[in-house]
Design a protein around this motif. Structure first.
Motif, PDB file in Angstrom:
ATOM      1  N   ILE A  86       0.829  -1.204   0.000  1.00 22.74           N
ATOM      2  CA  ILE A  86       0.000   0.000   0.000  1.00 22.74           C
ATOM      3  C   ILE A  86       0.863   1.253   0.000  1.00 22.74           C
ATOM      4  O   ILE A  86       0.540   2.246  -0.677  1.00 22.74           O
ATOM      5  CB  ILE A  86      -0.972  -0.006   1.196  1.00 22.74           C
ATOM      6  CG1 ILE A  86      -2.075  -1.049   0.973  1.00 22.74           C
ATOM      7  CG2 ILE A  86      -1.588   1.379   1.422  1.00 22.74           C
ATOM      8  CD1 ILE A  86      -2.983  -0.754  -0.222  1.00 22.74           C
ATOM      9  N   GLU A  87       1.976   1.253   0.710  1.00 21.04           N
ATOM     10  CA  GLU A  87       2.874   2.408   0.679  1.00 21.04           C
ATOM     11  C   GLU A  87       3.394   2.639  -0.735  1.00 21.04           C
ATOM     12  O   GLU A  87       3.482   3.774  -1.201  1.00 21.04           O
ATOM     13  CB  GLU A  87       4.031   2.199   1.652  1.00 21.04           C
ATOM     14  CG  GLU A  87       3.630   2.313   3.117  1.00 21.04           C
ATOM     15  CD  GLU A  87       4.747   1.960   4.064  1.00 21.04           C
ATOM     16  OE1 GLU A  87       4.763   2.488   5.193  1.00 21.04           O
ATOM     17  OE2 GLU A  87       5.620   1.135   3.693  1.00 21.04           O
ATOM     18  N   CYS A  90       0.619   4.166  -2.795  1.00 19.79           N
ATOM     19  CA  CYS A  90       0.376   5.575  -2.478  1.00 19.79           C
ATOM     20  C   CYS A  90       1.480   6.465  -3.046  1.00 19.79           C
ATOM     21  O   CYS A  90       1.202   7.575  -3.532  1.00 19.79           O
ATOM     22  CB  CYS A  90       0.243   5.758  -0.967  1.00 19.79           C
ATOM     23  SG  CYS A  90      -1.305   5.074  -0.317  1.00 19.79           S
ATOM     24  N   ASP A 174      -0.366   6.285   3.948  1.00 22.24           N
ATOM     25  CA  ASP A 174      -1.507   5.607   3.310  1.00 22.24           C
ATOM     26  C   ASP A 174      -2.505   6.615   2.751  1.00 22.24           C
ATOM     27  O   ASP A 174      -3.717   6.392   2.776  1.00 22.24           O
ATOM     28  CB  ASP A 174      -2.189   4.627   4.271  1.00 22.24           C
ATOM     29  CG  ASP A 174      -2.767   5.289   5.517  1.00 22.24           C
ATOM     30  OD1 ASP A 174      -2.347   6.424   5.842  1.00 22.24           O
ATOM     31  OD2 ASP A 174      -3.636   4.676   6.180  1.00 22.24           O
ATOM     32  N   LEU A 281      -6.570   6.179   3.197  1.00 21.55           N
ATOM     33  CA  LEU A 281      -7.087   4.821   3.039  1.00 21.55           C
ATOM     34  C   LEU A 281      -7.404   4.122   4.357  1.00 21.55           C
ATOM     35  O   LEU A 281      -7.994   3.042   4.341  1.00 21.55           O
ATOM     36  CB  LEU A 281      -6.076   3.972   2.251  1.00 21.55           C
ATOM     37  CG  LEU A 281      -5.731   4.469   0.846  1.00 21.55           C
ATOM     38  CD1 LEU A 281      -4.785   3.489   0.159  1.00 21.55           C
ATOM     39  CD2 LEU A 281      -6.983   4.696   0.002  1.00 21.55           C
ATOM     40  N   ILE A 283      -5.716   2.305   6.181  1.00 20.28           N
ATOM     41  CA  ILE A 283      -5.349   0.913   5.924  1.00 20.28           C
ATOM     42  C   ILE A 283      -5.195   0.101   7.199  1.00 20.28           C
ATOM     43  O   ILE A 283      -5.424  -1.113   7.223  1.00 20.28           O
ATOM     44  CB  ILE A 283      -4.053   0.853   5.059  1.00 20.28           C
ATOM     45  CG1 ILE A 283      -3.936  -0.511   4.362  1.00 20.28           C
ATOM     46  CG2 ILE A 283      -2.827   1.186   5.881  1.00 20.28           C
ATOM     47  CD1 ILE A 283      -4.992  -0.762   3.320  1.00 20.28           C
ATOM     48  N   PHE A 290      -3.499  -6.378   1.543  1.00 17.86           N
ATOM     49  CA  PHE A 290      -3.382  -6.145   0.105  1.00 17.86           C
ATOM     50  C   PHE A 290      -1.967  -6.397  -0.383  1.00 17.86           C
ATOM     51  O   PHE A 290      -0.986  -6.013   0.267  1.00 17.86           O
ATOM     52  CB  PHE A 290      -3.768  -4.700  -0.240  1.00 17.86           C
ATOM     53  CG  PHE A 290      -5.234  -4.436  -0.185  1.00 17.86           C
ATOM     54  CD1 PHE A 290      -6.062  -4.802  -1.240  1.00 17.86           C
ATOM     55  CD2 PHE A 290      -5.798  -3.829   0.926  1.00 17.86           C
ATOM     56  CE1 PHE A 290      -7.427  -4.559  -1.196  1.00 17.86           C
ATOM     57  CE2 PHE A 290      -7.161  -3.577   0.982  1.00 17.86           C
ATOM     58  CZ  PHE A 290      -7.973  -3.946  -0.079  1.00 17.86           C
ATOM     59  N   ILE A 303     -11.515   0.804  -3.501  1.00 21.31           N
ATOM     60  CA  ILE A 303     -10.113   0.589  -3.160  1.00 21.31           C
ATOM     61  C   ILE A 303      -9.422  -0.246  -4.236  1.00 21.31           C
ATOM     62  O   ILE A 303      -8.276   0.032  -4.620  1.00 21.31           O
ATOM     63  CB  ILE A 303      -9.958  -0.077  -1.759  1.00 21.31           C
ATOM     64  CG1 ILE A 303      -8.486  -0.173  -1.370  1.00 21.31           C
ATOM     65  CG2 ILE A 303     -10.613  -1.447  -1.715  1.00 21.31           C
ATOM     66  CD1 ILE A 303      -7.809   1.154  -1.154  1.00 21.31           C
ATOM     67  N   ILE A 307      -6.282   1.143  -6.598  1.00 21.71           N
ATOM     68  CA  ILE A 307      -4.994   0.442  -6.657  1.00 21.71           C
ATOM     69  C   ILE A 307      -4.640   0.080  -8.095  1.00 21.71           C
ATOM     70  O   ILE A 307      -3.525   0.329  -8.562  1.00 21.71           O
ATOM     71  CB  ILE A 307      -5.028  -0.816  -5.756  1.00 21.71           C
ATOM     72  CG1 ILE A 307      -5.066  -0.414  -4.285  1.00 21.71           C
ATOM     73  CG2 ILE A 307      -3.812  -1.707  -6.044  1.00 21.71           C
ATOM     74  CD1 ILE A 307      -5.276  -1.583  -3.337  1.00 21.71           C
TER      75      ILE A 307
END
Length: 326
Positions: A86-87, A90, A174, A281, A283, A290, A303, A307
């Motif tokens: 996720i990082e 982003c 995030d 997000l 997260i 994810f 979401i 992505i």
């Protein structure tokens, strides 16, 4: 030893590294590119050279529409040398959807590595990324940041100090950037503060001389390490924003800092996420893990759409299996 530590800290503040090479921080001033920064003649200055924002209109900005805030995005990564999926996503959203002049990754580790760091280095506009060493704050006004939520509070403090040092835009790790963030660079300081909430510090815009920052930092004299958002949002809202609304531009429902985002992001199918500038997000407030494989089987949702809109082809499992991604 105190003197030695101070010297090392100051050196770290004034130099940044990219792939192990160090340069003076003065070279980090963002180029003007295609946007127009306000000319020095547009600004008033104090004798010490800092900008005098007294009388500045934080509702409209300058009538010329020129930008006050430099196009530098700041990202903080303390105590971790690898990135999560996720990082990476982003950071991709920042580089692809906003295309900043600079993205500065501030970290207290000396070497970033891992699969997702490799993916980040392959992203469009990665040549605008600088890795910058930053010592993690350990105390403020005599209060230790070593207990309770102190590790996270260190980032809350660092983001304000970074804007005070460089100016620019701060994004939490995030935060997914949906559109260009340039419109909010016209103000001395900008943040999201919805009617029913405390301020959101996940997305911040500011000139280095923004008047609200010293007032905000001053509230840390009443630091409470046992409460998650007391100093990050609750106290500055109550003690500063309510009484000094002229010091900042108030954004409402454009940066997705409301907890209701959890339902919209993960439990709906037709939410118009494209209308936001950026979306937090949350997260760590949901349970799904994810990655480049799991997102493909996640139910259709905002979401998932977000992505996939920035996930590069080389992140798909089929390509990973061929050995293209270490």
């Amino acid at each position: 030893m105190v003197v030695t530590g101070t010297i090392i800290y100051l050196v770290c503040l004034n130099y940044y590294s990219t792939e192990g090479r160090f340069f003076q921080a003065e070279s980090l001033v963002a180029p003007r590119a295609n946007n127009i920064m306000c000319n020095e003649s547009d600004l008033k200055h104090f004798p010490n050279g800092s900008v005098d924002f007294r009388g500045f209109n934080n509702y409209t900005g300058y009538s010329s529409g020129c930008y006050v805030v430099p196009d530098i995005v700041h990202y903080i990564k303390f105590n971790q040398d690898e990135f999560s999926f996720i990082e990476m996503i982003c950071i991709a959203s920042i580089l692809i959807n906003h295309k900043p002049s600079r993205l500065m990754i501030h970290t207290n580790t000396f070497q970033l590595h891992g699969k997702y760091w490799t993916a980040i280095k392959r992203l469009p506009n990665f040549d605008r990324v600088n890795v910058v060493y930053l010592e993690k704050p350990t105390s403020i006004f005599g209060h230790s940041l070593d207990s309770g939520f102190g590790v996270w509070h260190a980032s809350d403090i660092a983001r304000l100090r970074l804007i005070q040092t460089y100016g620019g835009i701060f994004c939490d790790s995030d935060v997914f950037v949906v559109q260009s963030l340039h419109p909010y660079r016209r103000f001395e300081f900008a943040l999201e503060w919805n009617y029913h909430m405390y301020l959101g510090n996940q997305v911040l815009f500011g000139h280095k001389d923004a008047r609200v920052i010293p007032h905000w930092l001053e509230t840390y004299k009443q630091y409470n390490g046992s409460l998650w958002y007391y100093n990050g949002g609750e106290l500055p809202t109550q003690a500063v924003l309510y009484y000094k609304p002229e010091l900042f531009h108030r954004v409402r429902d454009k940066f997705g800092t409301d907890l209701q985002m959890l339902n919209y992001l993960y439990n709906t199918t037709d939410w118009a996420w494209q209308e936001y500038q950026a979306i937090h997000l949350f997260i760590n407030h949901q349970k799904y893990i994810f990655n480049e494989s799991s997102v493909l089987i996640y139910p259709d949702s905002p979401i998932k759409q977000m992505i996939l809109s920035v996930m590069q082809d080389y992140m798909y499992p089929s390509l990973e299996k061929t050995g293209e991604l270490p």
